[in-house]
Design a protein around this motif. Structure first.
Motif, PDB file in Angstrom:
ATOM      1  N   LEU A  47       0.830  -1.211   0.000  1.00  0.00           N
ATOM      2  CA  LEU A  47       0.000   0.000   0.000  1.00  0.00           C
ATOM      3  C   LEU A  47       0.862   1.257   0.000  1.00  0.00           C
ATOM      4  O   LEU A  47       0.540   2.236  -0.673  1.00  0.00           O
ATOM      5  CB  LEU A  47      -0.947   0.001   1.199  1.00  0.00           C
ATOM      6  CG  LEU A  47      -2.104  -0.989   1.125  1.00  0.00           C
ATOM      7  CD1 LEU A  47      -2.886  -0.979   2.434  1.00  0.00           C
ATOM      8  CD2 LEU A  47      -3.015  -0.672  -0.039  1.00  0.00           C
ATOM      9  N   ALA A  48       1.964   1.221   0.743  1.00  0.00           N
ATOM     10  CA  ALA A  48       2.864   2.376   0.762  1.00  0.00           C
ATOM     11  C   ALA A  48       3.468   2.613  -0.621  1.00  0.00           C
ATOM     12  O   ALA A  48       3.563   3.749  -1.082  1.00  0.00           O
ATOM     13  CB  ALA A  48       3.964   2.161   1.804  1.00  0.00           C
ATOM     14  N   ILE A  49       3.846   1.533  -1.288  1.00  0.00           N
ATOM     15  CA  ILE A  49       4.396   1.650  -2.640  1.00  0.00           C
ATOM     16  C   ILE A  49       3.337   2.184  -3.595  1.00  0.00           C
ATOM     17  O   ILE A  49       3.598   3.071  -4.402  1.00  0.00           O
ATOM     18  CB  ILE A  49       4.952   0.295  -3.117  1.00  0.00           C
ATOM     19  CG1 ILE A  49       6.214  -0.053  -2.325  1.00  0.00           C
ATOM     20  CG2 ILE A  49       5.237   0.305  -4.609  1.00  0.00           C
ATOM     21  CD1 ILE A  49       6.685  -1.487  -2.502  1.00  0.00           C
ATOM     22  N   ARG A  50       2.122   1.654  -3.497  1.00  0.00           N
ATOM     23  CA  ARG A  50       1.028   2.130  -4.357  1.00  0.00           C
ATOM     24  C   ARG A  50       0.744   3.609  -4.116  1.00  0.00           C
ATOM     25  O   ARG A  50       0.505   4.366  -5.058  1.00  0.00           O
ATOM     26  CB  ARG A  50      -0.246   1.334  -4.100  1.00  0.00           C
ATOM     27  CG  ARG A  50      -0.250  -0.018  -4.727  1.00  0.00           C
ATOM     28  CD  ARG A  50      -1.547  -0.682  -4.364  1.00  0.00           C
ATOM     29  NE  ARG A  50      -1.856  -1.782  -5.240  1.00  0.00           N
ATOM     30  CZ  ARG A  50      -2.905  -2.546  -5.099  1.00  0.00           C
ATOM     31  NH1 ARG A  50      -3.763  -2.300  -4.135  1.00  0.00           N
ATOM     32  NH2 ARG A  50      -3.130  -3.540  -5.921  1.00  0.00           N
ATOM     33  N   LEU A  51       0.768   4.019  -2.856  1.00  0.00           N
ATOM     34  CA  LEU A  51       0.525   5.421  -2.525  1.00  0.00           C
ATOM     35  C   LEU A  51       1.616   6.298  -3.119  1.00  0.00           C
ATOM     36  O   LEU A  51       1.328   7.358  -3.694  1.00  0.00           O
ATOM     37  CB  LEU A  51       0.457   5.604  -1.006  1.00  0.00           C
ATOM     38  CG  LEU A  51       0.240   7.030  -0.501  1.00  0.00           C
ATOM     39  CD1 LEU A  51      -1.081   7.595  -1.028  1.00  0.00           C
ATOM     40  CD2 LEU A  51       0.262   7.056   1.020  1.00  0.00           C
ATOM     41  N   GLN A  52       2.857   5.857  -3.001  1.00  0.00           N
ATOM     42  CA  GLN A  52       3.970   6.613  -3.566  1.00  0.00           C
ATOM     43  C   GLN A  52       3.826   6.717  -5.088  1.00  0.00           C
ATOM     44  O   GLN A  52       4.014   7.798  -5.664  1.00  0.00           O
ATOM     45  CB  GLN A  52       5.292   5.940  -3.206  1.00  0.00           C
ATOM     46  CG  GLN A  52       6.519   6.715  -3.651  1.00  0.00           C
ATOM     47  CD  GLN A  52       7.799   6.019  -3.224  1.00  0.00           C
ATOM     48  OE1 GLN A  52       7.804   4.831  -2.936  1.00  0.00           O
ATOM     49  NE2 GLN A  52       8.882   6.755  -3.200  1.00  0.00           N
ATOM     50  N   ALA A  57       2.267   9.844  -9.921  1.00  0.00           N
ATOM     51  CA  ALA A  57       1.369  10.002 -11.066  1.00  0.00           C
ATOM     52  C   ALA A  57       0.580  11.306 -10.942  1.00  0.00           C
ATOM     53  O   ALA A  57       0.366  12.008 -11.941  1.00  0.00           O
ATOM     54  CB  ALA A  57       0.420   8.807 -11.166  1.00  0.00           C
ATOM     55  N   GLN A  58       0.169  11.636  -9.728  1.00  0.00           N
ATOM     56  CA  GLN A  58      -0.571  12.875  -9.510  1.00  0.00           C
ATOM     57  C   GLN A  58       0.310  14.084  -9.820  1.00  0.00           C
ATOM     58  O   GLN A  58      -0.147  15.040 -10.463  1.00  0.00           O
ATOM     59  CB  GLN A  58      -1.068  12.947  -8.063  1.00  0.00           C
ATOM     60  CG  GLN A  58      -1.886  14.204  -7.776  1.00  0.00           C
ATOM     61  CD  GLN A  58      -2.315  14.287  -6.321  1.00  0.00           C
ATOM     62  OE1 GLN A  58      -1.711  13.668  -5.455  1.00  0.00           O
ATOM     63  NE2 GLN A  58      -3.347  15.056  -6.066  1.00  0.00           N
ATOM     64  N   ARG A  59       1.576  14.055  -9.380  1.00  0.00           N
ATOM     65  CA  ARG A  59       2.483  15.161  -9.687  1.00  0.00           C
ATOM     66  C   ARG A  59       2.655  15.313 -11.198  1.00  0.00           C
ATOM     67  O   ARG A  59       2.643  16.427 -11.730  1.00  0.00           O
ATOM     68  CB  ARG A  59       3.837  14.952  -9.007  1.00  0.00           C
ATOM     69  CG  ARG A  59       3.837  15.283  -7.520  1.00  0.00           C
ATOM     70  CD  ARG A  59       5.245  15.318  -6.957  1.00  0.00           C
ATOM     71  NE  ARG A  59       5.913  14.023  -6.999  1.00  0.00           N
ATOM     72  CZ  ARG A  59       5.871  13.122  -6.030  1.00  0.00           C
ATOM     73  NH1 ARG A  59       5.182  13.373  -4.927  1.00  0.00           N
ATOM     74  NH2 ARG A  59       6.507  11.980  -6.143  1.00  0.00           N
ATOM     75  N   GLY A  60       2.784  14.186 -11.886  1.00  0.00           N
ATOM     76  CA  GLY A  60       2.900  14.228 -13.342  1.00  0.00           C
ATOM     77  C   GLY A  60       1.647  14.799 -13.986  1.00  0.00           C
ATOM     78  O   GLY A  60       1.726  15.616 -14.911  1.00  0.00           O
ATOM     79  N   ALA A  61       0.493  14.391 -13.494  1.00  0.00           N
ATOM     80  CA  ALA A  61      -0.778  14.893 -14.035  1.00  0.00           C
ATOM     81  C   ALA A  61      -0.918  16.386 -13.773  1.00  0.00           C
ATOM     82  O   ALA A  61      -1.374  17.137 -14.648  1.00  0.00           O
ATOM     83  CB  ALA A  61      -1.943  14.125 -13.426  1.00  0.00           C
ATOM     84  N   LEU A  62      -0.527  16.830 -12.588  1.00  0.00           N
ATOM     85  CA  LEU A  62      -0.598  18.257 -12.277  1.00  0.00           C
ATOM     86  C   LEU A  62       0.355  19.065 -13.159  1.00  0.00           C
ATOM     87  O   LEU A  62       0.012  20.163 -13.614  1.00  0.00           O
ATOM     88  CB  LEU A  62      -0.291  18.499 -10.791  1.00  0.00           C
ATOM     89  CG  LEU A  62      -1.357  18.018  -9.809  1.00  0.00           C
ATOM     90  CD1 LEU A  62      -0.855  18.144  -8.373  1.00  0.00           C
ATOM     91  CD2 LEU A  62      -2.649  18.784  -9.999  1.00  0.00           C
TER      92      LEU A  62
END
Length: 102
Positions: A47-52, A57-62
């Motif tokens: 879960l920690a890896i998935r969150l990271q 991915a969110q930073r890339g999308a932003l």
């Protein structure tokens, strides 16, 4: 061998099997507990890896969204300039027609 001795041997054997079974049951329970604990740790790590990964991915999308907004803003400026040029072109065309008497 007397019946008492045979009964004592039988009871001792039964007690040994029961004790052995209890010991085996406890060992299995401990192993299952250890496995569940390891799986929980693995799940938390996963879960920690998935969150990271999701945060990356969110930073890339932003970043892509900011780039798209910048391109959109530049396109709006260009469209406004083209509209203004069209208005000037129409005024110049009208003035030329009037001058030529068309």
């Amino acid at each position: 061998m007397s019946m008492g001795t045979a009964a004592a041997i039988e009871v001792t054997g039964t007690m040994a099997r029961v004790g052995s079974s209890i010991g085996l049951g406890i060992a299995i329970a401990k192993a299952n507990h250890r496995i569940r604990r390891e799986q929980a740790v693995d799940s938390v790590s996963e879960l920690a890896i998935r969150l990271q990964e999701a945060r990356q991915a969110q930073r890339g999308a932003l970043r892509r969204a900011a780039q798209a907004e910048a391109r959109f803003g530049a396109a709006q400026v260009e469209i406004a300039a083209l509209r203004q040029a069209l208005v000037q072109e129409r005024h110049m065309t009208t003035a030329l027609r009037e001058a030529l008497g068309i």
